[in-house]
Motif scaffolding. Structure first.
Motif, short mmCIF file in Angstrom:
data_model
loop_
_atom_site.label_atom_id
_atom_site.label_comp_id
_atom_site.label_asym_id
_atom_site.label_seq_id
_atom_site.Cartn_x
_atom_site.Cartn_y
_atom_site.Cartn_z
N LYS A 136 0.71 -1.41 -0.02
CA LYS A 136 -0.08 0.00 0.03
C LYS A 136 0.84 1.15 -0.12
O LYS A 136 0.49 2.43 -0.57
CB LYS A 136 -0.91 -0.14 1.23
N LYS A 137 2.10 1.25 0.75
CA LYS A 137 2.84 2.39 0.68
C LYS A 137 3.40 2.90 -0.68
O LYS A 137 3.45 3.86 -0.78
CB LYS A 137 3.97 2.02 1.76
N TYR A 138 3.88 1.49 -1.33
CA TYR A 138 4.47 1.93 -2.66
C TYR A 138 3.65 1.59 -3.81
O TYR A 138 4.08 1.27 -4.78
CB TYR A 138 5.61 1.13 -2.73
N THR A 171 13.15 -1.31 -2.09
CA THR A 171 13.03 0.26 -2.02
C THR A 171 13.53 0.79 -0.82
O THR A 171 14.32 1.93 -1.03
CB THR A 171 11.60 0.58 -2.05
N GLU A 172 13.71 -0.02 0.19
CA GLU A 172 14.29 0.79 1.41
C GLU A 172 14.84 -0.37 2.29
O GLU A 172 14.66 -1.57 2.10
CB GLU A 172 13.18 1.36 2.29
N CYS A 207 10.75 -3.62 4.75
CA CYS A 207 10.86 -4.09 3.43
C CYS A 207 11.38 -5.38 3.43
O CYS A 207 11.10 -6.44 2.44
CB CYS A 207 12.10 -3.09 2.74
N LYS A 208 12.32 -5.72 4.40
CA LYS A 208 12.67 -7.18 4.46
C LYS A 208 11.76 -8.35 4.58
O LYS A 208 11.56 -9.34 4.07
CB LYS A 208 13.88 -7.38 5.44
N ASN A 209 10.76 -8.03 5.41
CA ASN A 209 9.76 -9.02 5.84
C ASN A 209 8.79 -9.07 4.69
O ASN A 209 8.22 -10.12 4.14
CB ASN A 209 8.69 -8.60 7.02
N ALA A 210 8.45 -7.80 3.76
CA ALA A 210 7.66 -7.86 2.81
C ALA A 210 8.35 -8.68 1.70
O ALA A 210 7.58 -9.53 0.91
CB ALA A 210 7.36 -6.40 2.02
N GLU A 211 9.69 -8.57 1.42
CA GLU A 211 10.33 -9.41 0.33
C GLU A 211 10.37 -10.84 0.57
O GLU A 211 10.18 -11.69 -0.14
CB GLU A 211 11.53 -8.75 0.18
#
Length: 812
Positions: free
Chosen positions: A141-143, A156-157, A162-166
């Motif tokens: 949602k953020k990106y 992206t960051e 970001c690590k967990n999302a990846e």
């Protein structure tokens, strides 16, 4: 009874009185609502088992429209401790495995949206830590992650988010990407089947479903879980056997598979040997038993007739010039429904009770034609059998504070009287054995409920440093428990990167603050490019990190910017039309004493001031007059009811506080509504943003609050309108107060505020919501899962209609 009904039900001629059947084994009963209908049946079953020795397995219940009844049946029958089997067949498509499979199918076929991706990763098929799932959702949602971006590495960051999302993306969507590549290379059903089964094997779908099913507490859900994957494979292999070599598109394959799975039911069998069988009157299969209860016997449900409409009607079938018969016709279908009903009612050997409710899901219902058919052939005591109208009166022994004794006795007042007269000995013995135990449990429960809300250090928890806020007191008046959770426990929501209504309000508040500060700085002089100034202010605010989630939503930004411009134009109109000019924005005050040794602090959105010299102009003394304005999003309006019941006190308390601290005289206060509404007519646009509140009844001050009233009868910035013949209109009179009333309503607000503090100090934090019209705060309360408050049992506070005089007289 069975023989007679078999020969005479729906017979052509039953008018001869000699053909009528005398019995007391059939009852017809009407109820006002389905809860009463179900409770009656539960009571009657309890009676049959306890007093007549009937076993549960000898009782059938056939429900017309089972979907409307099943949840209440489960709730009430569990309350009565009745063993039952609910025959509700379920489509294979209703299981989470099927829903996940087709979410993935939609995804690879092009629907690569954030909502679809989130639905996929939330599936039980993917064993992922919940916090990591939430981080994936927030990152997307953020990106604004879309389309094939789900197949590319998230980098992206360099943050935990970001690590967990990846990690989640890699675990779920790398495999889906591989599935998409292979499946779109397929041409036939067989090839797609092979690829799909290989993907499900890779993600270990069958073992995961079996493991989760093994953990199910509900035995039926466990049984269904073990059945799912086998049924899915059977559908897949049958499709392969029939059309395996046919050419098919990927979308066409999944459409075909979905259709087949919709038509595949997950069947269950009763898990208890001695249990009441409950099924759908039209769909379930019944076997002969001693007793049958038919529920929902209304005109539109029993029999379950189909209407003669659709692609082709019976009338059109009749005139078709074809040697081929079109079957079944609607007439044939309806005959089948009537025959099913006939077969059903001749099953019981000893008792048949037919019931219905006159109100189901808000719709008025009428008795079925079938009941009339029964009445035409059955008599009781020599008279045609009548429909009894029952008004269930449940036996209550602890008023509203305890559950009923229905698990132990036939819970109606009528049967309680019979018990008192010494009838039903078996039941009476059970009652005598259980009553003491129930009484002890209820006494303990009552004591636990009372102690649950006792807090010894209430001042430290809720009024730290002897401070409170108006919002805390207003929250208390909405519901004491809501206030306690918010200000003592202080739970925090997990952050979500999405556009919220509170963000919209905060952005427009900031725009208004910066715009008004700019007006003050420029001495209330306006240029021809005010809209450009607002545009620049808006862009500066929206670029800040806290509103980053707006940056990729062009549509939301466009609408919000247009509203910001309209809102600031309305502020400009207020400044130009009034002698009162803004002097403070976001004006903070601290340590205003309210009593009980407490102080409050607050922030006022805007304070307008008028300074006037006293006397004949030669005196050097000056009096300052204030107008307090609060910007409000949503539908908030000033009402005396909200003030009277303490739900909205902020305007009045802030007005009193700032006037005393600033050594000024307050003459008006109100909400300036933030709308998101485009209005074509220029004057009407200002009307939309009119300040809604109360004003001191002083003609001179009112003409200074809106200078245009010298020429116009109606103001477009305050709630004031003059009659043609002079004087104020009746609607204006509601919101202008004389000096005594104006002071009294401020005193009343403080009185109510201190009263609330006293109650909170005494640990009054039990849930006690209010009802206004048909609205309850409980409906949208985020804490209802921990509160467990039952409005139908414990009641609510009713808010009566309140007028200006009702509030003001309370202080006199």
């Amino acid at each position: 009874m069975q023989n007679y009904l078999t020969k005479n039900l729906f017979a052509i001629d039953v008018n001869n009185s000699n053909d009528k059947f005398e019995t007391n084994q059939i009852k017809l009963i009407e109820f006002p609502k389905i809860q009463d209908e179900i409770r009656y049946v539960a009571n009657k079953i309890k009676y049959l088992v306890l007093e007549k020795g009937t076993v549960f397995d000898d009782i059938n219940i056939a429900v017309n429209g089972l979907d409307d009844y099943k949840h209440e049946i489960q709730k009430i029958f569990n309350e009565y401790s009745l063993p039952f089997y609910l025959d509700t067949s379920r489509s294979l498509m209703e299981h989470y495995f099927s829903r996940t499979l087709f979410k993935i199918a939609d995804f690879i076929c092009g629907q690569k949206s954030i909502s679809n991706a989130i639905s996929i990763i939330q599936s039980p098929l993917f064993i992922i830590d919940n916090n990591k799932k939430l981080d994936f959702e927030n990152y997307c949602k953020k990106y604004n992650v879309l389309s094939d971006e789900f197949y590319k590495k998230f980098e992206t960051e360099n943050t935990e988010l970001c690590k967990n999302a990846e990690e989640v993306r890699c675990f779920v969507f790398d495999q889906i990407k591989e599935l998409e590549g292979h499946i779109f290379a397929c041409l036939t059903v067989t090839e797609i089947k092979t690829v799909l089964l290989n993907y499900l094997s890779v993600i270990n779908a069958k073992n995961i479903i079996d493991t989760l099913s093994q953990k199910e507490v509900d035995l039926i859900e466990k049984q269904i879980g073990f059945e799912v994957y086998g049924k899915f494979e059977k559908v897949l292999y049958e499709a392969d056997a029939i059309i395996g070599e046919n050419l098919v598109s990927v979308q066409g394959f999944f459409d075909m598979l979905k259709s087949c799975m919709h038509g595949t039911n997950l069947t269950t069998v009763p898990l208890k040997c001695d249990a009441i069988f409950i099924g759908d009157a039209s769909q379930s299969t019944y076997y002969p038993r001693k007793a049958l209860f038919i529920m929902g016997a209304t005109q539109n449900r029993m029999p379950n007739y189909s209407s003669d409409s659709g692609t082709i009607t019976d009338a059109e079938i009749a005139i078709l010039k074809s040697n081929n018969n079109v079957s079944p016709t609607i007439k044939e279908l309806n005959k089948r429904e009537k025959f099913k009903l006939f077969n059903l009612v001749v099953l019981p050997s000893q008792k048949l009770e037919i019931t219905y409710s006159t109100l189901i899901k808000g719709q008025t219902e009428f008795k079925s034609e079938f009941i009339s058919a029964i009445q035409s052939i059955v008599t009781t005591n020599g008279m045609a059998i009548q429909v009894e109208k029952s008004d269930m009166m449940e036996l209550k022994i602890f008023n509203n504070n305890a559950p009923l004794l229905v698990p132990y006795l036939v819970g109606t007042t009528q049967n309680a009287v019979k018990l008192a007269k010494g009838k039903f000995s078996n039941l009476k013995n059970i009652l005598e054995q259980q009553f003491k135990k129930v009484l002890e449990n209820e006494t303990k429960k009552f004591a636990d409920d009372m102690s649950r809300y006792q807090i010894t250090n209430i001042r430290e928890k809720l009024f730290k440093n002897n401070k409170t806020k108006i919002s805390q007191i207003e929250r208390y008046f909405k519901c004491p428990f809501l206030q306690f959770v918010d200000y003592a426990i202080k739970p925090k929501d997990n952050p979500k990167f999405e556009i919220k209504s509170i963000d919209v309000g905060n952005i427009l508040h900031e725009v208004a603050q910066m715009y008004v500060n700019n007006c003050i700085k420029n001495g209330y002089k306006f240029s021809d490019n005010e809209n450009l100034i607002v545009n620049d202010i808006f862009d500066k605010i929206i670029r800040s990190e806290k509103y980053f989630n707006f940056s990729k939503n062009a549509y939301a930004l466009k609408n919000l910017k247009e509203e910001a411009i309209r809102f600031c134009n309305a502020i400009k109109n207020q400044i130009l039309s009034s002698d009162f000019k803004p002097v403070y924005t976001e004006k903070r005050f601290d340590d205003y004493t309210i009593g009980n040794g407490l102080t409050i602090s607050g922030i006022i959105d805007r304070v307008d001031k008028l300074s006037l010299k006293n006397g004949d102009g030669k005196s050097s003394s000056i009096s300052n007059y204030l107008r307090i304005i609060d910007y409000k999003t949503g539908k908030d309006k000033f009402t005396y009811q909200d003030v009277y019941y303490g739900i909205k006190l902020q305007l009045l308390v802030y007005m009193k506080a700032i006037s005393e601290l600033d050594n000024s005289i307050a003459v008006a206060t109100g909400y300036m509504p933030i709308k998101n509404k485009f209005v074509d007519v220029f004057d009407e646009e200002f009307e939309t943003y009119k300040i809604d509140g109360i004003t001191l009844k002083n003609d001179g001050m009112i003409l200074r609050l809106d200078k245009n009233l010298v020429y116009n009868k109606k103001s477009n910035i305050i709630n004031v309108e003059f009659k043609k013949e002079g004087g104020y209109t009746s609607n204006t009179e509601k919101f202008i107060l004389d000096e005594r009333e104006f002071l009294n309503i401020q005193k009343y607000a403080l009185l109510v505020l201190n009263g609330a503090v006293n109650e909170i100090m005494q640990s009054f934090i039990q849930p006690k919501p209010f009802k206004e019209g048909n609205s309850y705060p409980c409906t949208t309360c985020k804490y209802k899962s921990i509160c467990h408050y039952q409005i139908d049992v414990n009641g609510y506070r009713k808010l009566d209609s309140i007028h200006k005089g009702d509030v003001c007289k309370e202080i006199e």
